[in-house]
Write a protein that holds these residues in place. Structure first.
Motif, mmCIF file in Angstrom:
data_model
loop_
_atom_site.group_PDB
_atom_site.id
_atom_site.type_symbol
_atom_site.label_atom_id
_atom_site.label_comp_id
_atom_site.label_asym_id
_atom_site.label_seq_id
_atom_site.Cartn_x
_atom_site.Cartn_y
_atom_site.Cartn_z
ATOM 1 N N THR A 1 0.861 -1.173 0.000
ATOM 2 C CA THR A 1 0.000 0.000 0.000
ATOM 3 C C THR A 1 0.901 1.227 0.000
ATOM 4 O O THR A 1 1.871 1.279 0.757
ATOM 5 C CB THR A 1 -0.863 0.019 1.279
ATOM 6 N N PRO A 2 0.601 2.210 -0.876
ATOM 7 C CA PRO A 2 1.457 3.394 -0.886
ATOM 8 C C PRO A 2 1.479 4.050 0.497
ATOM 9 O O PRO A 2 0.441 4.202 1.133
ATOM 10 C CB PRO A 2 0.796 4.317 -1.904
ATOM 11 N N ARG A 3 2.668 4.389 0.948
ATOM 12 C CA ARG A 3 2.832 5.013 2.251
ATOM 13 C C ARG A 3 2.334 6.454 2.187
ATOM 14 O O ARG A 3 2.634 7.190 1.269
ATOM 15 C CB ARG A 3 4.324 4.985 2.624
ATOM 16 N N ARG A 4 1.552 6.827 3.177
ATOM 17 C CA ARG A 4 1.039 8.179 3.247
ATOM 18 C C ARG A 4 2.165 9.120 3.684
ATOM 19 O O ARG A 4 2.883 8.824 4.632
ATOM 20 C CB ARG A 4 -0.084 8.200 4.275
ATOM 21 N N LEU A 5 2.279 10.239 2.994
ATOM 22 C CA LEU A 5 3.332 11.196 3.328
ATOM 23 C C LEU A 5 2.912 12.056 4.510
ATOM 24 O O LEU A 5 1.745 12.415 4.653
ATOM 25 C CB LEU A 5 3.620 12.099 2.125
ATOM 26 N N SER A 6 3.893 12.390 5.341
ATOM 27 C CA SER A 6 3.632 13.346 6.418
ATOM 28 C C SER A 6 3.395 14.719 5.784
ATOM 29 O O SER A 6 3.692 14.933 4.604
ATOM 30 C CB SER A 6 4.824 13.416 7.371
ATOM 31 N N LYS A 7 2.900 15.637 6.557
ATOM 32 C CA LYS A 7 2.639 16.992 6.044
ATOM 33 C C LYS A 7 3.928 17.620 5.507
ATOM 34 O O LYS A 7 3.935 18.217 4.431
ATOM 35 C CB LYS A 7 2.015 17.855 7.133
ATOM 36 N N ALA A 8 5.027 17.463 6.239
ATOM 37 C CA ALA A 8 6.311 18.027 5.799
ATOM 38 C C ALA A 8 6.792 17.354 4.517
ATOM 39 O O ALA A 8 7.315 18.019 3.604
ATOM 40 C CB ALA A 8 7.359 17.881 6.898
ATOM 41 N N GLN A 9 6.646 16.033 4.430
ATOM 42 C CA GLN A 9 7.060 15.306 3.218
ATOM 43 C C GLN A 9 6.211 15.722 2.024
ATOM 44 O O GLN A 9 6.722 15.884 0.922
ATOM 45 C CB GLN A 9 6.946 13.790 3.436
ATOM 46 N N ARG A 10 4.897 15.883 2.243
ATOM 47 C CA ARG A 10 4.009 16.301 1.153
ATOM 48 C C ARG A 10 4.378 17.700 0.672
ATOM 49 O O ARG A 10 4.424 17.965 -0.519
ATOM 50 C CB ARG A 10 2.548 16.272 1.622
ATOM 51 N N ARG A 11 4.672 18.597 1.610
ATOM 52 C CA ARG A 11 5.067 19.961 1.237
ATOM 53 C C ARG A 11 6.340 19.928 0.398
ATOM 54 O O ARG A 11 6.448 20.605 -0.614
ATOM 55 C CB ARG A 11 5.255 20.798 2.500
ATOM 56 N N ARG A 12 7.316 19.115 0.823
ATOM 57 C CA ARG A 12 8.564 18.980 0.069
ATOM 58 C C ARG A 12 8.277 18.452 -1.327
ATOM 59 O O ARG A 12 8.804 18.934 -2.316
ATOM 60 C CB ARG A 12 9.520 18.042 0.836
ATOM 61 N N GLN A 13 7.393 17.438 -1.434
ATOM 62 C CA GLN A 13 7.039 16.869 -2.737
ATOM 63 C C GLN A 13 6.398 17.935 -3.629
ATOM 64 O O GLN A 13 6.710 18.044 -4.814
ATOM 65 C CB GLN A 13 6.077 15.689 -2.556
ATOM 66 N N LEU A 14 5.502 18.729 -3.044
ATOM 67 C CA LEU A 14 4.836 19.775 -3.827
ATOM 68 C C LEU A 14 5.833 20.833 -4.304
ATOM 69 O O LEU A 14 5.752 21.286 -5.451
ATOM 70 C CB LEU A 14 3.714 20.419 -3.005
ATOM 71 N N LEU A 15 6.779 21.210 -3.454
ATOM 72 C CA LEU A 15 7.791 22.194 -3.868
ATOM 73 C C LEU A 15 8.697 21.626 -4.955
ATOM 74 O O LEU A 15 9.056 22.333 -5.904
ATOM 75 C CB LEU A 15 8.600 22.673 -2.662
#
Length: 197
Positions: free
Chosen positions: A9-23
């Motif tokens: 199952t794809p691992r859910r990103l933490s808020k900080a990880q998601r922000r980094r991915q978006l940047l």
């Protein structure tokens, strides 16, 4: 009897990880499609997330651009720290390493930093962020060059401010094709050495 699925199952990103991915995705959009294509909706589509996820991290396009601007600047500063981390050097060696690393940072971003800055042009938020990042860069240079200086702290800050301005101008010229990376680095080395002779 049915066995459990062996698919991960794809691992859910933490808020900080998601922000980094978006940047990181935003930087790719700017690099591949240009800064004008960077909107929160397009960012969400490119990152494979819903629009509300993008808006949860960046309320407006301006906020996204400001955070991307900060992110690029921080990455450049980290590259400079890495380049200058080892060993003791003379002023000439330090100037050469500092100039080459500074120019390389701009070459690595292929003009994205300038493009994002231009997209923010005229906004009061951008002006405040730009001044903050400029002050940080001046202090960074002052910390590196202080061991070679007999100047007062105020004069050291002024000279480093002048060097940052010159470095940005040379990097901008290089990004626009007006000089090679090597030529910009050699010129910047000369200016740094001259400021402390």
């Amino acid at each position: 009897m049915q066995g459990r699925s062996t698919e991960a199952t794809p691992r859910r990103l933490s808020k900080a990880q998601r922000r980094r991915q978006l940047l990181e995705t935003a930087l790719l959009v700017v690099r591949e499609e240009g800064v004008d294509r960077l909107s929160l909706g397009h960012l969400a589509a490119r990152a494979g997330v819903s629009k509300p996820v993008a808006y949860d991290h960046f309320a407006t396009r301006s906020e996204l651009l400001i955070e991307l601007y900060r992110s690029i600047d921080m990455e450049q500063r980290n590259q400079l720290r890495t380049a200058l981390a080892s060993g003791e050097r003379s002023l000439d060696e330090t100037a050469e390493v500092l100039a080459a690393a500074y120019v390389r940072c701009f070459a690595d971003t292929s003009g994205e930093w300038h493009a994002v800055g231009a997209a923010l042009g005229g906004s009061t938020e951008k002006d405040a962020v730009y001044q903050e990042l400029l002050d940080d860069s001046v202090q960074f240079f002052a910390n590196i060059l202080e061991p070679y200086s007999t100047l007062s702290p105020a004069e050291l800050q002024r000279r480093c401010a002048g060097l940052i301005g010159a470095g940005e101008a040379l990097a901008g010229m290089m990004v626009r094709g007006g000089s090679s990376e090597e030529e910009a680095a050699v010129t910047f080395t000369f200016l740094i050495r001259g400021a402390f002779r």
